[in-house]
Design a protein around this motif. Sequence first.
Motif, PDB file in Angstrom:
ATOM      1  N   GLU A 160      -5.775   4.221 -10.087  1.00 50.67           N
ATOM      2  CA  GLU A 160      -7.226   4.051  -9.845  1.00 50.67           C
ATOM      3  C   GLU A 160      -7.548   4.242  -8.368  1.00 50.67           C
ATOM      4  O   GLU A 160      -8.531   4.888  -8.011  1.00 50.67           O
ATOM      5  N   LYS A 161      -6.690   3.703  -7.509  1.00 51.14           N
ATOM      6  CA  LYS A 161      -6.977   3.760  -6.066  1.00 51.14           C
ATOM      7  C   LYS A 161      -6.893   5.183  -5.503  1.00 51.14           C
ATOM      8  O   LYS A 161      -7.480   5.476  -4.476  1.00 51.14           O
ATOM      9  N   GLY A 206       0.789  -1.231   0.000  1.00 46.87           N
ATOM     10  CA  GLY A 206       0.000   0.000   0.000  1.00 46.87           C
ATOM     11  C   GLY A 206       0.823   1.285   0.000  1.00 46.87           C
ATOM     12  O   GLY A 206       0.272   2.390  -0.010  1.00 46.87           O
ATOM     13  N   ARG A 239      -3.186   0.356 -11.082  1.00 53.31           N
ATOM     14  CA  ARG A 239      -4.068   0.134  -9.915  1.00 53.31           C
ATOM     15  C   ARG A 239      -3.861   1.267  -8.889  1.00 53.31           C
ATOM     16  O   ARG A 239      -4.821   1.749  -8.299  1.00 53.31           O
ATOM     17  N   THR A 244       0.423   3.501  -3.175  1.00 55.64           N
ATOM     18  CA  THR A 244      -0.833   4.259  -3.143  1.00 55.64           C
ATOM     19  C   THR A 244      -0.705   5.459  -2.204  1.00 55.64           C
ATOM     20  O   THR A 244      -1.141   6.569  -2.532  1.00 55.64           O
ATOM     21  N   ARG A 276      -8.093   7.773   2.705  1.00 60.31           N
ATOM     22  CA  ARG A 276      -6.988   6.826   2.893  1.00 60.31           C
ATOM     23  C   ARG A 276      -7.247   5.968   4.116  1.00 60.31           C
ATOM     24  O   ARG A 276      -7.719   6.453   5.110  1.00 60.31           O
TER      25      ARG A 276
END
Length: 182
Positions: free
Chosen positions: A145-146, A107, A142, A110, A182
């Motif tokens: 997108e996140k 993560g 991804r 992101t 988040r």
Amino acid sequence: MYPVEISGPRLAWRELTTGDADALIDMLSDPGLFRYAADQELPDVETYRGFLAEQIEAARTPERHRYKLGITVDGVIAGMGGLEMTSATATAAEIGYLLAPAYWGGGMGTEAASLLVDLAFDRLKLHRVFAGADPANHASIRVLEKIGMRYEGTRREDVFKDGKWRDSVTYAILETDARPAR
Ligand SMILES: CC(C)(COP(=O)(O)OP(=O)(O)OC[C@H]1O[C@@H](n2cnc3c(N)ncnc32)[C@H](O)[C@@H]1OP(=O)(O)O)[C@@H](O)C(=O)NCCC(=O)NCCS
């Protein structure tokens, strides 16, 4: 704006210094990081230190449009990237990021990318943030997108890599779009 420092729960973005040259070159020597990036040659540490010094000088000017920053985890360099304003009126910026493979899959990509979007909208007051990725770079797509970006289109034969032209996909988010919590 200089210096920029942004912290998330697990990592922080900070200005690079010439003292980071060894750690960055060491990190960037991993070919796995550039699997989807355009062909490029890695400079030696001394050349890179000089390049960092030039970047820092440019960053200290009021016309700063490039925010090339380091990612740290517990104070140690874990990645790099940043944001570059691209429109003539400086209301749009492209972001990019990379993390050393030891930090993948939990993560952090992101988190790093969403902190750049916060920097763009909350502090630099930009209108649009976009990013490009190789269509096969599923992890990066991804991540985009996140963080709330939307697919906008495919640029044909945008990147030259390993003797071939490759397409790249563009994702973007506007200041008026929802930013995922988040
Ligand atoms: C892109 C990068 C920053 C991602 O970092 P990361 O910390 O692994 O990212 P996260 O853990 O936050 O999220 C990755 C997402 O991609 C998914 N993913 C990872 N590898 C994938 C694959 N091969 N196929 C599909 N999805 C994949 C993960 O499952 C996760 O999504 P999920 O949370 O819905 O499960 C990292 O891989 C990197 O530095 N790569 C090299 C440099 C690079 O490509 N930078 C981007 C340039 S556009």
